[in-house]
Design a protein around this motif. Structure first.
Motif, mmCIF file in Angstrom:
data_model
loop_
_atom_site.group_PDB
_atom_site.id
_atom_site.type_symbol
_atom_site.label_atom_id
_atom_site.label_comp_id
_atom_site.label_asym_id
_atom_site.label_seq_id
_atom_site.Cartn_x
_atom_site.Cartn_y
_atom_site.Cartn_z
ATOM 1 N N GLN A 192 0.858 -1.185 0.000
ATOM 2 C CA GLN A 192 0.000 0.000 0.000
ATOM 3 C C GLN A 192 0.896 1.238 0.000
ATOM 4 O O GLN A 192 1.840 1.325 0.777
ATOM 5 N N LEU A 193 0.579 2.190 -0.869
ATOM 6 C CA LEU A 193 1.321 3.440 -0.967
ATOM 7 C C LEU A 193 0.353 4.587 -0.702
ATOM 8 O O LEU A 193 -0.631 4.738 -1.416
ATOM 9 N N ASP A 194 0.627 5.369 0.342
ATOM 10 C CA ASP A 194 -0.214 6.509 0.701
ATOM 11 C C ASP A 194 0.595 7.789 0.573
ATOM 12 O O ASP A 194 1.748 7.836 0.985
ATOM 13 N N MET A 195 -0.026 8.828 0.002
ATOM 14 C CA MET A 195 0.642 10.101 -0.160
ATOM 15 C C MET A 195 -0.271 11.222 0.304
ATOM 16 O O MET A 195 -1.480 11.179 0.068
ATOM 17 N N SER A 196 0.292 12.197 0.983
ATOM 18 C CA SER A 196 -0.482 13.362 1.406
ATOM 19 C C SER A 196 0.410 14.594 1.338
ATOM 20 O O SER A 196 1.632 14.499 1.361
ATOM 21 N N ILE A 197 -0.237 15.728 1.248
ATOM 22 C CA ILE A 197 0.466 17.014 1.265
ATOM 23 C C ILE A 197 -0.017 17.781 2.484
ATOM 24 O O ILE A 197 -1.217 17.922 2.704
ATOM 25 N N SER A 198 0.926 18.266 3.276
ATOM 26 C CA SER A 198 0.594 19.104 4.426
ATOM 27 C C SER A 198 1.385 20.399 4.312
ATOM 28 O O SER A 198 2.367 20.482 3.581
ATOM 29 N N TYR A 199 0.953 21.393 5.044
ATOM 30 C CA TYR A 199 1.594 22.708 4.986
ATOM 31 C C TYR A 199 2.070 23.092 6.377
ATOM 32 O O TYR A 199 1.372 22.882 7.370
#
Length: 139
Positions: A92-99
């Protein structure tokens, strides 16, 4: 006498199996880390939208970035469409963008899989994550 020989053969075989599994896990851990980093770079290149060329401001399309990172990671690791190969299962590959507080985006990618090599019924869980800052303004 024969018991000692069979015991030595059994212990030697178990040592070889354990050594091969350990090497495979370390190799795939290293390769997965490089794959994540290269996939993020490829995703940034594909998802970058120049919003102000004069100021060097580039924004990222999050959907394009996610798709590109996953596609490049699958290609790099030689995985099938279910993100599996001969050694990796249940990936499983999970990606997110946070600031952060300054508004700078951070790309977080986490990869989870189970590795089996010598004995197919025994699998080793592997979790790997990378958090990379994306500087969107170039001066």
């Amino acid at each position: 006498m024969w018991m000692k020989i069979w015991g030595a053969i059994l212990i030697g075989t178990l040592f070889v199996i354990f050594s091969c599994d350990t090497y495979t896990v370390k190799y795939l851990y290293t390769k997965s880390g490089r794959g994540i980093e290269q996939s993020i770079d490829a995703g940034i290149i594909e998802a970058g939208i120049v919003t102000d060329a004069q100021q060097g401001t580039v924004t990222l399309d999050e959907n394009i970035l996610k798709n590109a990172v996953k596609r490049e990671f699958i290609r790099y690791m030689n995985l099938d469409s279910m993100m599996e190969n001969a050694y990796m299962k249940n990936s499983q590959l999970d990606m997110s963008i946070s600031y952060d507080s300054n508004g700078n985006p951070w790309i977080q990618v986490e990869f989870r899989t189970h590795i089996s090599y010598s004995i197919r019924d025994i699998s080793y869980p592997l979790t790997l994550s990378r958090r990379i800052a994306y500087e969107s303004t170039y001066i």
